[in-house]
Structures are given as C-alpha cells and as structure tokens.
Design a protein around this motif. Sequence first.
Motif, short mmCIF file in Angstrom:
data_model
loop_
_atom_site.label_atom_id
_atom_site.label_comp_id
_atom_site.label_asym_id
_atom_site.label_seq_id
_atom_site.Cartn_x
_atom_site.Cartn_y
_atom_site.Cartn_z
N GLY A 95 -89.14 36.46 13.14
CA GLY A 95 -87.99 36.81 13.90
C GLY A 95 -86.39 36.44 13.34
N TYR A 96 -85.44 37.04 13.89
CA TYR A 96 -84.09 36.64 13.34
C TYR A 96 -83.23 36.63 14.74
CZ TYR A 96 -84.29 37.86 8.46
OH TYR A 96 -84.27 38.04 6.97
N ARG A 97 -82.55 35.50 14.87
CA ARG A 97 -81.54 35.39 16.07
C ARG A 97 -80.28 35.73 15.73
NH1 ARG A 97 -83.65 31.04 18.00
NH2 ARG A 97 -84.87 32.10 19.63
N ILE A 98 -79.57 36.76 16.46
CA ILE A 98 -78.22 36.99 16.42
C ILE A 98 -77.33 36.11 17.24
CG2 ILE A 98 -76.46 38.65 16.27
CD1 ILE A 98 -78.68 40.68 15.94
N LYS A 99 -76.35 35.24 16.88
CA LYS A 99 -75.70 34.33 17.58
C LYS A 99 -74.29 35.14 17.73
CE LYS A 99 -77.74 30.02 16.44
NZ LYS A 99 -78.10 29.73 17.76
N PRO A 100 -73.90 35.67 19.14
CA PRO A 100 -72.83 36.46 19.25
C PRO A 100 -71.63 35.62 18.99
CG PRO A 100 -74.42 36.68 21.10
CD PRO A 100 -74.74 35.34 20.33
N GLU A 101 -70.54 36.36 18.26
CA GLU A 101 -69.25 35.88 18.12
C GLU A 101 -68.33 36.86 18.76
OE1 GLU A 101 -69.04 35.73 13.97
OE2 GLU A 101 -70.40 34.08 13.81
N SER A 102 -68.76 38.20 19.35
CA SER A 102 -67.77 38.98 20.05
C SER A 102 -68.72 39.93 20.83
CB SER A 102 -66.82 39.80 19.12
OG SER A 102 -67.45 40.56 18.41
N PHE A 103 -68.25 40.51 21.92
CA PHE A 103 -68.90 41.68 22.62
C PHE A 103 -67.71 42.65 22.70
CE2 PHE A 103 -71.65 38.00 23.45
CZ PHE A 103 -72.82 38.42 23.99
N GLU A 104 -68.22 43.70 22.91
CA GLU A 104 -67.38 44.83 23.36
C GLU A 104 -68.24 45.74 24.38
OE1 GLU A 104 -65.15 49.10 22.21
OE2 GLU A 104 -65.27 47.35 20.74
N PHE A 105 -67.85 45.81 25.55
CA PHE A 105 -68.50 46.76 26.61
C PHE A 105 -67.54 48.05 26.69
CE2 PHE A 105 -70.03 42.62 27.46
CZ PHE A 105 -71.10 42.74 27.58
N TRP A 106 -68.23 49.28 26.39
CA TRP A 106 -67.73 50.56 26.54
C TRP A 106 -68.15 51.37 27.68
CZ3 TRP A 106 -69.04 55.71 26.40
CH2 TRP A 106 -68.16 56.57 25.90
N VAL B 242 -76.24 35.73 12.10
CA VAL B 242 -77.76 35.88 12.16
C VAL B 242 -78.67 34.93 11.39
CG1 VAL B 242 -78.24 37.60 10.40
CG2 VAL B 242 -79.88 37.37 12.37
N GLU B 243 -79.58 34.23 11.69
CA GLU B 243 -80.47 33.35 11.17
C GLU B 243 -81.88 33.55 11.55
OE1 GLU B 243 -79.78 29.54 14.24
OE2 GLU B 243 -78.28 29.94 12.52
N GLU C 162 -78.73 31.30 23.70
CA GLU C 162 -78.62 31.24 22.09
C GLU C 162 -78.84 32.31 21.45
OE1 GLU C 162 -82.62 29.12 21.70
OE2 GLU C 162 -82.17 27.41 22.58
N GLY C 163 -78.84 33.48 21.79
CA GLY C 163 -78.82 34.67 21.05
C GLY C 163 -79.72 35.81 21.34
N PHE C 164 -79.75 36.91 20.41
CA PHE C 164 -80.41 38.05 20.56
C PHE C 164 -81.47 38.13 19.40
CE2 PHE C 164 -76.72 38.57 23.01
CZ PHE C 164 -76.84 39.61 23.79
N VAL C 165 -82.71 38.19 19.84
CA VAL C 165 -83.82 37.98 19.02
C VAL C 165 -84.45 39.34 18.67
CG1 VAL C 165 -86.25 37.13 18.42
CG2 VAL C 165 -84.34 35.72 19.57
N PHE C 166 -84.87 39.66 17.33
CA PHE C 166 -85.71 40.88 16.83
C PHE C 166 -86.57 40.32 15.73
CE2 PHE C 166 -82.13 40.79 14.01
CZ PHE C 166 -82.60 41.21 12.78
N PHE C 167 -87.45 41.24 15.33
CA PHE C 167 -88.62 40.81 14.32
C PHE C 167 -88.54 41.81 13.23
CE2 PHE C 167 -89.58 38.52 18.12
CZ PHE C 167 -90.03 37.30 17.69
#
Length: 214
Positions: A173-184, A111-112, A70-75
């Motif tokens: 809290g907020y949830r970030i719903k990913p639209e892209s990832f970059e792994f470095w 984010v929402e 569902e996404g990444f949550v922070f407060f």
Amino acid sequence: MDLSEYRKDYLKDGLTRANAMEDPLKQFEHWFQQAVDADYPEPNAMSLATVDTNMQPSIRTVLLKHFSAEGFVFFTNYQSRKAQDIEANPQVSILFPWITLERQVIIKGHVEKISREESEQYFKSRPHSSQLGAWVSNQSSVVLNREFLATKLDELDKEFKPGEVPLPEFWGGYRIKPESFEFWQGGPGRLHDRLYYSPAPNNSGEWSIERLSP
C-alpha cells in the motif's frame, strides 16, 4: 463527432462557506457517506495522477481502501508504472468524480509506502482469487496473451490453498498525505461552487478555506 450541444445544467445542492466544514477530512467523509447512501457505483474509485522522470503525466483509476487523519490509502504492485512514477516524484493528485451527484473532490499531496504489517493485514482480507491475482500480474509489463496469465493463475491456484497465500514482496500500500483539498459542486449557469482548503500559514494544524472562481 460534435459534442458542443451536449450539456447539462447542475441544479443540486450548493456549497457555501457557511455549510462547509472547517476540517476538509470531515467534509470529505460527509460527502463520501452521501455517495454511499445514494448507491453511487464504486464511490471509492479515484483517478490517480502521477508524473514520471520525463515530466510526462499519467492517470489511472485505483480504489481507495482506507482514509483517516493520516491520509488516503490504496494498494498496488510496487513494480508498476505508477509505482515507478511515485519513486521519481512522490507528489500526486487524486480525483473523486461523483458525477451524478454533481460533485468532485481533488486532493493533492505527498505519497509514501505504508508498513508491511499494514499491507499484510489488508492482503489477508482479500478474496483468494485477488490474492493470487497480485502474484500473477507483473503490472504494466508486456505479456504475450491472456492465456499466459490464465496458465500462471492456474499454477498458483494449485500451489497455494485459500488462507495460505503470502503477501508478495513487490505488492503493498501507499498513503497519500493531503496538502490541499478542493471540493466542487456543480451550479446553475456554470456558476459552480469551488472551495479550496490549504494548511493555515501559522502551522496550527488548521486549514484556510478560499472560494475559487468557477
């Protein structure tokens, strides 16, 4: 101070299309667990970038508290500067800088706010001092001095007993719903590995994976 000679060659594991997972969330979970296993300090610390109404970017470090499909949550405080930016522009970017592992992950998305029930569940799990801290801080506002905050904290400590601190209306809290990832992954001679995940164009729920030039 001249830092032109300050450099380090990256010699740890490479990241190839063959050893990368098809699902970016699973790839993130794999790397995150490796950071935990390596005793990386604060592996859930992430830099959160936002943009305000004047198109002025801001960045700060927050703590990831949950992630799933569902996404990444922070407060945070819903009256803070970051919250005002999000209200104006809900497109954000987060960065996990696992430097000693020669890795970083960049995630962009929408984010929402999460539900009040979810926020309350997390708030109740926080230490008493952290619960009081949420009430004390009118985040990003100007204060006269630290003593003002200490006095306010002392007043609230007398008002609320442990286990009785309610969730503030202005915090959650907020949830970030990913639209892209970059792994470095750092590589020797600055030939770093970068894999970019974006949603497949057929709306199948799968992800397209592209290698980016370092």
